[in-house]
Write a protein that holds these residues in place. Structure first.
Motif, PDB file in Angstrom:
ATOM      1  N   GLU A 107      -5.396  -1.745   6.341  1.00 48.55           N
ATOM      2  CA  GLU A 107      -5.751  -2.864   7.208  1.00 48.55           C
ATOM      3  C   GLU A 107      -6.252  -4.052   6.405  1.00 48.55           C
ATOM      4  N   GLN A 108      -6.982  -3.786   5.327  1.00 47.24           N
ATOM      5  CA  GLN A 108      -7.454  -4.871   4.469  1.00 47.24           C
ATOM      6  C   GLN A 108      -6.290  -5.594   3.802  1.00 47.24           C
ATOM      7  N   CYS A 109      -5.323  -4.857   3.287  1.00 47.19           N
ATOM      8  CA  CYS A 109      -4.156  -5.489   2.663  1.00 47.19           C
ATOM      9  C   CYS A 109      -3.345  -6.286   3.680  1.00 47.19           C
ATOM     10  N   ASP A 159      -8.286   2.072   6.301  1.00 48.24           N
ATOM     11  CA  ASP A 159      -9.095   0.872   6.074  1.00 48.24           C
ATOM     12  C   ASP A 159      -8.494  -0.014   4.993  1.00 48.24           C
ATOM     13  N   TYR A 160      -8.017   0.621   3.914  1.00 46.75           N
ATOM     14  CA  TYR A 160      -7.407  -0.158   2.828  1.00 46.75           C
ATOM     15  C   TYR A 160      -6.097  -0.797   3.289  1.00 46.75           C
ATOM     16  N   LYS A 198     -11.958 -13.403   2.027  1.00 47.40           N
ATOM     17  CA  LYS A 198     -10.636 -12.812   1.803  1.00 47.40           C
ATOM     18  C   LYS A 198     -10.078 -13.209   0.443  1.00 47.40           C
ATOM     19  N   CYS A 253       0.844  -1.199   0.000  1.00 50.96           N
ATOM     20  CA  CYS A 253       0.000   0.000   0.000  1.00 50.96           C
ATOM     21  C   CYS A 253       0.878   1.247   0.000  1.00 50.96           C
ATOM     22  N   ASP A 277     -11.595 -18.468   4.923  1.00 48.75           N
ATOM     23  CA  ASP A 277     -11.029 -17.299   4.232  1.00 48.75           C
ATOM     24  C   ASP A 277     -11.635 -17.104   2.850  1.00 48.75           C
ATOM     25  N   GLN A 314      -4.488  -7.823   6.372  1.00 54.08           N
ATOM     26  CA  GLN A 314      -5.202  -9.064   6.665  1.00 54.08           C
ATOM     27  C   GLN A 314      -5.123 -10.051   5.509  1.00 54.08           C
ATOM     28  N   LEU A 315      -5.144  -9.559   4.261  1.00 56.10           N
ATOM     29  CA  LEU A 315      -5.027 -10.458   3.112  1.00 56.10           C
ATOM     30  C   LEU A 315      -3.651 -11.113   3.058  1.00 56.10           C
ATOM     31  N   THR A 351     -12.016 -11.216  -2.149  1.00 56.85           N
ATOM     32  CA  THR A 351     -11.590  -9.814  -2.106  1.00 56.85           C
ATOM     33  C   THR A 351     -10.228  -9.634  -2.745  1.00 56.85           C
ATOM     34  N   THR A 408     -10.094  -7.308  -5.943  1.00 59.62           N
ATOM     35  CA  THR A 408      -9.393  -6.048  -5.682  1.00 59.62           C
ATOM     36  C   THR A 408      -8.105  -5.945  -6.480  1.00 59.62           C
TER      37      THR A 408
END
Length: 433
Positions: free
Chosen positions: A285-287, A282-283, A334, A275, A331, A289-290, A337, A341
């Protein structure tokens, strides 16, 4: 002398003394028109004014003198709308994506793909029996479907590999898969080098879901050999299949073991992009977790089950229900996503890394075959290395050409040696030359 209308010659008509008349067309503030008379030639002309939220556009006589009023504020150029143009063009053109699923039979590959895209890609699927699997070899089964969601069209191609890892001797079972990937690269290279490059269909494999058997306690030798053979040709995403057969502690332990084996053998899986610093939290944190979820432990199901008054997709067991779209159970969300994404990034990595490596290798191999002929000949003379049938045929043709050239040189030398004697005797003729 008066005109037929009763007015003296050279004096303006009745309309000249009255003010201009305005008539509105449509609702107020939308379209208006004005009619007036030109005093020089007594020909009426109309002024059309189109009013809208963007401004006012006025057309004068015979619509030859348009005047456009800039609707924006001063200091605004307008190139900030370029992303909107790219968006409209991309939506109109549509998108193409090719997904390959590889793994042993019975791991839920087809069910997972149908769950990901909410469609049925295998309506007429034939499941072979135990006797048919004895002589079954690895096949390549490509299914293409057009998916449209909110006006965006996606041409999805799913490449399945039935028969992979089912036989007792699975040494060469992944060679058809590698051949298929190289054939798509070769096809795209030929289309790109052709005359008509406007409508090129991209069938290159952009992503490969490799399914790991949850009962194998890690990667098997076949898994390691396959990923090492294709990790420089395609983006590999490891997937732990049938995660509902394991507890949460077993899933976490198996994930760590798979990642350790991947690092130990130098296998390069698809790295999720980092990132930027200006991205929102938020983005980021999403990356994060992925990245922590790799390899993805998934469960696939197409059955709708009602649980506590709400309908969910999942599997029902005597001890409870496994919800596919529940992040606490697996998952699956995930993985979907990550795929949606980073779908554009998967295509860019395929284009800029894997395809360019194949293209450079192909061009380098073609150049070496033309210029550097000494290395293959010396290798053949030394008896080392194996050559294909095409290389062997090329070597035979080159040997025949060399023999013909040597024969021509000898014939020319004989003719040159006989010329002085024939000239002295006066017997040299044109046909002899």
């Amino acid at each position: 002398m008066s005109t037929p209308n009763g007015t003296p010659n050279g004096t303006p008509g009745r309309h000249a003394s009255t003010p201009s008349r305005e008539s509105s067309v449509g609702p107020a503030g939308s379209d208006t028109s004005e009619s007036s008379v030109d005093s020089t030639n007594q020909k009426p002309r109309k002024l059309f004014r189109i009013r809208s939220k963007a401004g006012e556009l006025t057309f004068g006589k015979l619509l030859t003198n348009p005047t456009f009023v800039n609707p924006e504020q001063s200091g605004y150029v307008g190139f900030a709308n370029l992303p909107n143009q790219v968006h409209r063009k991309s939506v109109k053109k549509g998108f193409e994506f090719t997904l390959m699923v590889v793994g042993e039979s019975g791991l839920g590959k087809s069910t997972l793909v149908n769950s990901l895209f909410l469609t049925d890609l295998y309506p007429e699927r034939h499941i072979p029996s135990a006797s048919e699997k004895i002589d079954q070899t690895v096949k390549i089964d490509a299914s293409t479907v057009e998916i449209e969601e909110r006006g965006v069209k996606l041409r999805l191609t799913v490449v399945d590999t039935p028969g992979f890892g089912d036989s007792l001797n699975s040494i060469d079972c992944f060679k058809p898969i590698i051949q298929y990937i190289d054939d798509q690269f070769e096809r795209y290279l030929n289309d790109e080098s052709g005359l008509n490059r406007r409508h090129i269909i991209d069938n290159r494999v952009h992503c490969c879901f490799y399914f790991v058997n949850p009962s194998s306690h890690g990667l098997k030798p076949l898994d390691i050999a396959f990923m090492k053979a294709v990790h420089h040709k395609v983006n590999i995403v490891p997937v732990l299949a049938k995660a509902d057969t394991l507890t949460q502690l077993e899933v976490a332990s198996l994930k760590r073991k798979i990642l350790d084996q991947i690092d130990e053998h130098g296998i390069k899986i698809y790295p999720l992009p980092d990132c930027d610093s200006d991205e929102d939290e938020d983005y980021k944190e999403q990356c994060r977790q992925l990245k922590n979820a790799v390899p993805f432990a998934v469960v696939g199901a197409n059955t709708i089950i009602e649980v506590k008054g709400r309908k969910v997709r999942g599997r029902m067991y005597p001890w409870g229900v496994v919800e596919v779209e529940n992040p606490e159970h697996c998952d699956f969300i995930k993985l979907r996503t990550m795929l949606i994404t980073h779908m554009q990034d998967l295509q860019e990595v395929t284009q800029e890394t894997h395809y360019e490596n194949y293209r450079a290798e192909k061009l380098a191999h073609g150049g070496s075959s033309k210029s550097g002929k000494s290395a293959p000949v010396s290798r053949m003379e030394n008896g080392g290395g194996d050559m294909s049938d095409k290389e062997r045929e090329l070597r035979q043709k080159e040997a025949e050409l060399r023999k013909m050239q040597e024969k021509l040189v000898r014939m020319q030398a004989e003719i040159d040696s006989k010329k002085p004697q024939l000239i002295q005797n006066g017997d040299l003729k044109s046909q002899d030359v």
